[in-house]
Design a protein around this motif. Structure first.
Motif, PDB file in Angstrom:
ATOM      1  N   ILE A   1      21.249  14.907  18.394  1.00 17.15           N
ATOM      2  CA  ILE A   1      20.517  15.310  19.595  1.00 17.15           C
ATOM      3  C   ILE A   1      20.413  14.136  20.567  1.00 17.15           C
ATOM      4  N   LYS A   2      20.131  12.949  20.049  1.00 16.62           N
ATOM      5  CA  LYS A   2      20.045  11.762  20.910  1.00 16.62           C
ATOM      6  C   LYS A   2      21.378  11.506  21.594  1.00 16.62           C
ATOM      7  N   GLN A   3      22.458  11.627  20.851  1.00 18.18           N
ATOM      8  CA  GLN A   3      23.785  11.417  21.411  1.00 18.18           C
ATOM      9  C   GLN A   3      24.072  12.435  22.502  1.00 18.18           C
ATOM     10  N   ALA A   4      23.770  13.690  22.248  1.00 15.77           N
ATOM     11  CA  ALA A   4      24.007  14.740  23.234  1.00 15.77           C
ATOM     12  C   ALA A   4      23.156  14.514  24.479  1.00 15.77           C
ATOM     13  N   THR A   5      21.930  14.070  24.289  1.00 15.39           N
ATOM     14  CA  THR A   5      21.034  13.803  25.414  1.00 15.39           C
ATOM     15  C   THR A   5      21.564  12.659  26.261  1.00 15.39           C
ATOM     16  N   GLN A   6      22.032  11.613  25.613  1.00 20.67           N
ATOM     17  CA  GLN A   6      22.576  10.473  26.338  1.00 20.67           C
ATOM     18  C   GLN A   6      23.847  10.863  27.091  1.00 20.67           C
ATOM     19  N   GLU A   7      24.687  11.694  26.492  1.00 21.10           N
ATOM     20  CA  GLU A   7      25.902  12.138  27.157  1.00 21.10           C
ATOM     21  C   GLU A   7      25.600  12.979  28.388  1.00 21.10           C
ATOM     22  N   ASN A   8      24.532  13.757  28.326  1.00 16.08           N
ATOM     23  CA  ASN A   8      24.159  14.626  29.437  1.00 16.08           C
ATOM     24  C   ASN A   8      23.504  13.872  30.588  1.00 16.08           C
ATOM     25  N   THR A   9      23.013  12.666  30.319  1.00 16.27           N
ATOM     26  CA  THR A   9      22.341  11.907  31.374  1.00 16.27           C
ATOM     27  C   THR A   9      23.309  11.027  32.144  1.00 16.27           C
TER      28      THR A   9
END
Length: 57
Positions: free
Chosen positions: A48-56
């Motif tokens: 989830i952290k990785q996906a969040t960082q990719e989306n930002t």
């Protein structure tokens, strides 16, 4: 794997382990079960952290 699928997988695993423990007449999970769930939870949080960082970005 999407974050939703990762969370669903974690939910299924928690449910399975809890039901298995209950079916065996135990009120508590054993150490291996707890360690497995902690590792799985950590992996999902990282996803989830990785996906969040990719989306930002």
């Amino acid at each position: 794997m999407s974050t939703v699928l990762a969370l669903q997988s974690l939910q299924n695993e928690v449910s399975f382990i809890a039901q298995h423990s209950y079916d065996e007449g135990r009120e508590d999970l054993n150490d291996l079960e707890v360690e497995h769930l902690i590792k799985m939870t950590y992996d999902v949080v990282q996803k989830i952290k990785q996906a969040t960082q990719e989306n930002t970005y």
